[in-house]
Design an enzyme around this catalytic site. Structure first.
Site, short mmCIF file in Angstrom:
data_model
loop_
_atom_site.label_atom_id
_atom_site.label_comp_id
_atom_site.label_asym_id
_atom_site.label_seq_id
_atom_site.Cartn_x
_atom_site.Cartn_y
_atom_site.Cartn_z
N GLU A 37 -48.25 39.93 9.97
CA GLU A 37 -49.46 39.90 8.74
C GLU A 37 -49.28 38.27 8.97
O GLU A 37 -50.52 37.99 8.42
CB GLU A 37 -48.65 39.63 7.29
CG GLU A 37 -48.38 41.39 7.50
CD GLU A 37 -49.73 42.19 7.11
OE1 GLU A 37 -50.53 41.83 7.34
OE2 GLU A 37 -50.15 43.72 7.34
N TYR A 120 -53.46 38.32 -0.13
CA TYR A 120 -53.68 39.81 0.15
C TYR A 120 -52.11 40.15 1.09
O TYR A 120 -51.20 41.23 1.04
CB TYR A 120 -54.36 39.51 1.63
CG TYR A 120 -53.81 40.35 2.53
CD1 TYR A 120 -54.32 41.81 2.75
CD2 TYR A 120 -53.06 40.26 3.73
CE1 TYR A 120 -53.54 42.43 3.30
CE2 TYR A 120 -53.19 40.98 4.78
CZ TYR A 120 -53.00 42.35 4.86
OH TYR A 120 -52.53 42.98 6.08
N ASP A 138 -57.91 43.02 1.62
CA ASP A 138 -58.59 41.79 3.03
C ASP A 138 -60.14 42.17 3.77
O ASP A 138 -60.34 42.71 2.56
CB ASP A 138 -57.95 42.00 4.50
CG ASP A 138 -57.59 43.24 4.75
OD1 ASP A 138 -58.63 44.48 4.17
OD2 ASP A 138 -57.14 43.39 6.25
#
Ligand code: SF4
Length: 353
Positions: A37, A120, A138
């Site tokens: 991520e 996020y 996002d």
């Protein structure tokens, strides 16, 4: 308005047939999810694929990352850009090891306290690793939600963010959050793309307000582009009679903090430096006044999020061995050894003599 049941079931049915095969897909280890991520912030998925595996080979778990030297983390990150992400990874790994007994916290509320983890990313880790019931918002999700529900709102202010969050979580309902969030990302990346969305391939094609009203190009509302700051950098790559050169670590609160660079000078205007100026710059750092020969000069434009750089490179041969002045902030290193230091990507491209 479309019911939450319809939204999630249409989405998951589509996802069953269209899931992207990514290295981190179905991963349940929060450490690996976190790495993927963070890499995916500001970097294209294809580019991340090659770095992700290499990074995990070098730092297979949170303990190995926490006890590593920051220079080796930056080196593994070289070429990805946005180096504050690498510094935050290192910092967060040390906090998780020391304060959480090497176990990632499982809630978005705890995760968001860690360096480099925002709204996020905290939701993504909590849902993918722990099935925490939360929608990860996002740019993909904002695009889908504003278009499906026809929301001409400013998604950058508190009200807009809250509205998107509430609708996305309403749509999530009782659906498994990892499946829902992955499907939203896949749909946003493959179908509901910024320009020319493929509405004929979209599970929401028949109910999407933007598609039905042919206003997909208007949503989400665009935010004004930030004004770029122009900078003119001059990198002087010196090679002495023993094939050694000068480098230093960037330590100020500026771009590329923690990376290495050759001799640097910054000017107001984008004009090549004269040979006399180059000699003065070199002689500020080394003892004596050896003769120099400029063997090459080039310049490139390099865009960062908030800055437009004109980067000038000069390759300079010095006939004698370099000896540093006592107060120099630079190091003398063999040019061959440069590969063991992390440089900004634009510098790495040009630094080899
Ligand atoms: S129908 Fe078109 S605009 Fe609407 S969500 Fe699907 S791809 Fe996006």
């Amino acid at each position: 308005m479309i019911s939450k049941f319809n939204f999630a079931s249409l989405l998951i049915d589509w996802s069953d047939q269209n899931i992207r095969k990514l290295s981190w897909r179905y991963e349940k280890d929060p450490y690996k999810i976190w790495i993927s991520e963070i890499m995916l912030q500001q970097t294209r998925t294809k580019h991340v694929e090659s770095y992700y595996q290499k990074f995990l080979q070098k730092f297979p778990n949170i303990q190995s990352l926490a006890k590593s030297n920051i220079d080796s983390v930056l080196q593994a990150w070289e070429g990805m850009g946005y180096y504050s992400r690498a510094r935050n990874l290192h910092n967060t790994a040390q906090i998780v090891v020391k304060e959480f007994g090497s176990k990632f916290p499982a809630t978005p509320h705890e995760l968001i306290q860690l360096p480099g983890i925002g709204e996020y990313t905290s939701a993504a880790i909590a849902s993918f690793a722990f099935e925490y019931p939360i929608a990860a918002i996002d740019g993909n999700v904002i695009r889908i939600i504003t278009r499906v529900f026809g929301l001409a709102i400013d998604v950058n202010n508190i009200y807009g963010k809250k509205t998107i969050r509430e609708i996305a979580n309403h749509c999530l309902g009782n659906c498994k959050s990892s499946l829902f969030n992955q499907a939203m990302m896949d749909l946003g990346a493959q179908v509901c793309i910024s320009k020319y969305p493929k509405c004929d391939k979209c599970p929401f094609g028949k109910i999407c307000i933007a598609a039905m009203n042919e206003i997909t190009h208007e949503l989400p509302l665009k935010k004004p582009k930030p004004k770029l700051k122009n900078r003119n950098l001059h990198y002087v790559i010196v090679k002495d009679s023993k094939s050694k050169g000068l480098i230093r670590k960037r330590i100020s609160q500026d771009i590329w903090k923690g990376l290495y660079e050759p001799l640097l000078f910054e000017t107001r205007t984008p004009k090549y430096l004269e040979e006399d100026q180059l000699k003065e710059l070199i002689c500020k750092e080394i003892k004596g006044r050896p003769g120099i020969v400029v063997t090459e000069k080039k310049r490139f434009t390099h865009l960062l999020t908030h800055q437009k750089l004109m980067v000038h490179f000069y390759k300079i041969s010095v006939a004698k061995p370099l000896i540093l002045k006592n107060n120099s902030g630079y190091l003398i290193q063999s040019l061959k050894n440069f590969e063991n230091f992390a440089f900004p990507r634009i510098v790495r491209k040009y630094i080899n003599f």
